[in-house]
Each structure stands twice: as C-alpha cells, then as structure tokens.
Design a protein around this motif. Structure first.
Motif, PDB file in Angstrom:
ATOM      1  N   SER A 171       0.804  -1.208   0.000  1.00  0.00           N
ATOM      2  CA  SER A 171       0.000   0.000   0.000  1.00  0.00           C
ATOM      3  C   SER A 171       0.843   1.265   0.000  1.00  0.00           C
ATOM      4  N   TRP A 223      -1.912   3.271  -3.226  1.00  0.00           N
ATOM      5  CA  TRP A 223      -3.148   2.492  -3.151  1.00  0.00           C
ATOM      6  C   TRP A 223      -4.103   3.225  -2.216  1.00  0.00           C
ATOM      7  N   LYS A 282      -7.572   3.228   0.159  1.00  0.00           N
ATOM      8  CA  LYS A 282      -8.173   2.232   1.044  1.00  0.00           C
ATOM      9  C   LYS A 282      -9.663   2.484   1.244  1.00  0.00           C
ATOM     10  N   TYR A 287      -7.634  -4.842  -4.998  1.00  0.00           N
ATOM     11  CA  TYR A 287      -6.754  -5.957  -4.620  1.00  0.00           C
ATOM     12  C   TYR A 287      -7.137  -6.432  -3.234  1.00  0.00           C
ATOM     13  N   THR A 337      -6.306  -8.851  -0.213  1.00  0.00           N
ATOM     14  CA  THR A 337      -5.149  -9.551   0.314  1.00  0.00           C
ATOM     15  C   THR A 337      -5.349  -9.878   1.790  1.00  0.00           C
ATOM     16  N   SER A 359      -2.740  -9.690   4.289  1.00  0.00           N
ATOM     17  CA  SER A 359      -1.336  -9.256   4.370  1.00  0.00           C
ATOM     18  C   SER A 359      -0.504  -9.986   5.412  1.00  0.00           C
ATOM     19  N   LYS A 364       2.988  -9.690  -4.142  1.00  0.00           N
ATOM     20  CA  LYS A 364       3.503  -8.345  -3.897  1.00  0.00           C
ATOM     21  C   LYS A 364       4.905  -8.230  -4.484  1.00  0.00           C
ATOM     22  N   TYR A 392      -6.820  -0.961  -2.228  1.00  0.00           N
ATOM     23  CA  TYR A 392      -6.189  -2.028  -1.444  1.00  0.00           C
ATOM     24  C   TYR A 392      -7.134  -2.440  -0.319  1.00  0.00           C
ATOM     25  N   ASP A 434      -7.380  -5.061   2.613  1.00  0.00           N
ATOM     26  CA  ASP A 434      -6.663  -6.036   3.434  1.00  0.00           C
ATOM     27  C   ASP A 434      -7.629  -6.687   4.415  1.00  0.00           C
TER      28      ASP A 434
END
Length: 148
Positions: free
Chosen positions: A20, A25, A27, A46, A48, A50, A60, A80, A82
């Motif tokens: 990120s 990126w 959020k 994306y 993920t 993390s 990544k 992004y 997560d």
C-alpha cells in the motif's frame, strides 16, 4: 553503539514496505469511485490477507513491486483491501469497510483476488489466486485487458 544502530536501522527497513505504500493504493471504496469518474479510469481492487496469505506476499514481490506493474497501474485507480487475521492492523472502521467489500466483491473469499470495477462500481472482471512460481504474465494480461 546506539548511534551505530540509529544509522543502520533505516537500511534494515528498506524492503519492509507494504504494497500500500510502494505505489499509491487507496483504502476507501467511495474515494476510489470518485477518482475513477474524475480520471476516467477503472478501479483495480486488490484483496489480500497481508499477515497470513503466502501467495499474497509473493504476488507483492513478483508483481506489485515491479516496474511493469508500476507502468500498467497508471491506467487504474488502485484500491487495497486487506483482510488480516490480526485485526489490530486496521482501525475498526477500516475493518468494517473491508469486510463489507469482501462480502460484495469477493463472495468466495479467495486470496489474492484482483477485481476490476468501472466508475459506477460495476464489476467488469476478476482474477484470483497466484501459483507462487514467479509467473505473472497472466496477471499482467488481465491488467492490460481491463484498462480503459
């Protein structure tokens, strides 16, 4: 000794950046759609995990940290999302936001997942998984196919 540690520490942290921060990126979903409309770009979402997903960590390194991705990413608004196991990594607001998007845009809960949305939030395409072989041509083909 403390001075030496102070001088060496920044070099030890190089390469410890999260996806990120290496490329910008966003959020926030709503912010991504606003920028998407303004810049006439699709949104690349994306998903993920993390702190627990080995394929996400490898993707990544193998894809997101490359010059080729840096170039193709200019055609997208990047979002992004997560879903870490350690909930302390996110604020409660961000956790709830990410969980909502997971339910709406990644119903199978597959990680890693790339999803492309248009400026209205309509899903155009998705690509899931990573074999951790270093082979990213399929991901790049997906990204090139879905840019405006």
């Amino acid at each position: 000794m403390k001075l030496l540690l102070f001088l060496i520490l920044p070099f030890c942290l190089i390469g410890q950046t999260d996806v990120s921060t290496s490329i910008e990126w966003l959020k926030d979903y709503d912010e991504a759609l606003i920028i998407s409309k303004k810049e006439n770009k699709n949104v690349l979402v994306y998903f993920t995990g993390s702190d627990w997903c080995p394929p996400c960590k490898m993707l990544k390194r193998d894809l997101f940290d490359t010059d080729e991705f840096s170039e193709v990413s200019k055609s997208y608004v990047l979002l992004y999302i997560d879903i870490p196991r350690n909930r302390d990594l996110l604020s409660e607001t961000q956790w709830n936001h990410n969980q909502d998007l997971l339910k709406r845009l990644n119903k199978k809960g597959v990680f890693p997942m790339l999803t492309v949305l248009n400026e209205k939030g309509k899903m155009l395409d998705e690509y899931s998984g990573y074999g951790m072989t270093g082979e990213i041509s399929y991901h790049l083909k997906f990204l090139k196919k879905n840019k405006k």
